[in-house]
Design a protein around this motif. Sequence first.
Motif, PDB file in Angstrom:
ATOM      1  N   ILE A  68       0.848  -1.198   0.000  1.00 42.02           N
ATOM      2  CA  ILE A  68       0.000   0.000   0.000  1.00 42.02           C
ATOM      3  C   ILE A  68       0.881   1.245   0.000  1.00 42.02           C
ATOM      4  N   CYS A  69       0.561   2.183  -0.893  1.00 42.92           N
ATOM      5  CA  CYS A  69       1.316   3.422  -1.052  1.00 42.92           C
ATOM      6  C   CYS A  69       0.474   4.598  -0.549  1.00 42.92           C
ATOM      7  N   HIS A  70       1.149   5.735  -0.257  1.00 37.95           N
ATOM      8  CA  HIS A  70       0.430   6.948   0.152  1.00 37.95           C
ATOM      9  C   HIS A  70      -0.590   7.362  -0.904  1.00 37.95           C
ATOM     10  N   ALA A  71      -0.262   7.165  -2.171  1.00 36.33           N
ATOM     11  CA  ALA A  71      -1.198   7.530  -3.238  1.00 36.33           C
ATOM     12  C   ALA A  71      -2.467   6.691  -3.154  1.00 36.33           C
ATOM     13  N   ASP A  72      -2.329   5.395  -2.850  1.00 35.28           N
ATOM     14  CA  ASP A  72      -3.504   4.544  -2.664  1.00 35.28           C
ATOM     15  C   ASP A  72      -4.364   5.058  -1.516  1.00 35.28           C
ATOM     16  N   GLN A  73      -3.697   5.484  -0.444  1.00 34.36           N
ATOM     17  CA  GLN A  73      -4.431   5.967   0.722  1.00 34.36           C
ATOM     18  C   GLN A  73      -5.177   7.265   0.419  1.00 34.36           C
ATOM     19  N   ARG A  74      -4.632   8.102  -0.421  1.00 31.14           N
ATOM     20  CA  ARG A  74      -5.328   9.344  -0.754  1.00 31.14           C
ATOM     21  C   ARG A  74      -6.635   9.054  -1.480  1.00 31.14           C
ATOM     22  N   TYR A  75      -6.649   7.998  -2.297  1.00 31.50           N
ATOM     23  CA  TYR A  75      -7.904   7.591  -2.927  1.00 31.50           C
ATOM     24  C   TYR A  75      -8.818   6.913  -1.901  1.00 31.50           C
ATOM     25  N   TYR A  76      -8.261   5.992  -1.130  1.00 35.07           N
ATOM     26  CA  TYR A  76      -9.063   5.216  -0.183  1.00 35.07           C
ATOM     27  C   TYR A  76      -9.761   6.111   0.837  1.00 35.07           C
ATOM     28  N   GLN A  77      -9.048   7.112   1.333  1.00 37.82           N
ATOM     29  CA  GLN A  77      -9.620   8.000   2.339  1.00 37.82           C
ATOM     30  C   GLN A  77     -10.407   9.168   1.741  1.00 37.82           C
ATOM     31  N   GLY A  78     -10.395   9.278   0.406  1.00 36.13           N
ATOM     32  CA  GLY A  78     -11.094  10.383  -0.231  1.00 36.13           C
ATOM     33  C   GLY A  78     -10.391  11.705  -0.051  1.00 36.13           C
ATOM     34  N   LEU A  79      -9.059  11.696  -0.004  1.00 41.46           N
ATOM     35  CA  LEU A  79      -8.283  12.911   0.234  1.00 41.46           C
ATOM     36  C   LEU A  79      -7.911  13.647  -1.044  1.00 41.46           C
ATOM     37  N   ARG A  80      -8.200  13.063  -2.193  1.00 36.45           N
ATOM     38  CA  ARG A  80      -7.999  13.779  -3.444  1.00 36.45           C
ATOM     39  C   ARG A  80      -9.167  14.739  -3.652  1.00 36.45           C
ATOM     40  N   PRO A  81      -8.966  15.802  -4.439  1.00 33.37           N
ATOM     41  CA  PRO A  81     -10.083  16.700  -4.742  1.00 33.37           C
ATOM     42  C   PRO A  81     -11.272  15.941  -5.329  1.00 33.37           C
ATOM     43  N   ALA A  82     -12.480  16.423  -5.032  1.00 32.29           N
ATOM     44  CA  ALA A  82     -13.700  15.721  -5.436  1.00 32.29           C
ATOM     45  C   ALA A  82     -13.765  15.494  -6.946  1.00 32.29           C
TER      46      ALA A  82
END
Length: 342
Positions: free
Chosen positions: A38-52
Amino acid sequence: MLNTVYRLVAPRRFEVAFSDIDLFKDNQVIVRPQFLSICHADQRYYQGLRPAAILAKKLPMALIHEGIGVVVRSCSDHVKVGDRVVMIPNTPIEKDEFIAENYLRTSKFRASGFDGFMQDLIALDADRVVKLPDGIDNHVAAFIELMSVSVHAILRFKSIAHGRRDNIAIFGDGNLGFITGIFLKSILPESKLSIFGVSEDKLASFSFADHTYNVAGELKGISFDHAFECVGNAASGQAIEQIIDFINPEGSISLLGVSEYPVPINTRMVLEKGLRFFGSSRSGLTDFNMTVNMLNENPWMVNYLSNIINNIVPVKDISDMNRAFELDIQKPGGKTIMEWNK
């Protein structure tokens, strides 16, 4: 052939989908994933931390771009059934004389625009896998992709930076800083290596470095020839500011940390010192080959890298996938490896 894909459809929600694999495509290799990181980039998607807007554009999508597996079918002389391979997520569709495959705007990248490795089977072109020697531990091999990013940045550094490399600094005491430090020490063993971070516990793990510094303390009398920024996010601005303050004139600064938002840069001092900034992102086949060769020839590197494995999670179903990602959020640092028992 029908293949099962585990796609993130909304933050913290995976669903099963199906795709079709052509078993007879020329020069194709079909891999069954075994160990995924698991990468930080995966977590940004998983947690919904990317812009909507980005989430709406990219989801649903299978996550994970770091992983290894075993070949179950091969239409290529490059690898055979039963080979253990690392999978390359970058997927170029053209070649350019001057631009590397990972910077071509036409290239696709798994888990960022099309499905990543959270599938029962992965169909790849033969040049998108690299055979793994027997001596490399599976859990360490799972995040070879991240290592190849560091190797790529170091190779670019060697072609860009001037020849005085007596002292090199890495800013960032996380996974990327640790991995970059190990490979930098191996590729440029004569250079003194200094690590700048914020956690005394993490800094203590950099036993291969010549010096470590906590940026929360007072920093005086420090200078270095070149630097690698491995911080990312909002803190990368402060790291870049400190690098500019301490770096010697005409030094090169490699930017590796990813931030969702712009960060300020003191251009006045950049001009006064004649500094060179260059960014590095992702990697390609050449970088993967070099990374695997270095791990095979330097067992000490594998031993060091095993120290940053924090969680190993057997995964059989969607509830296990969620558990792995939630554990990864809670960890103080290091990597989470999914044993993909699908």
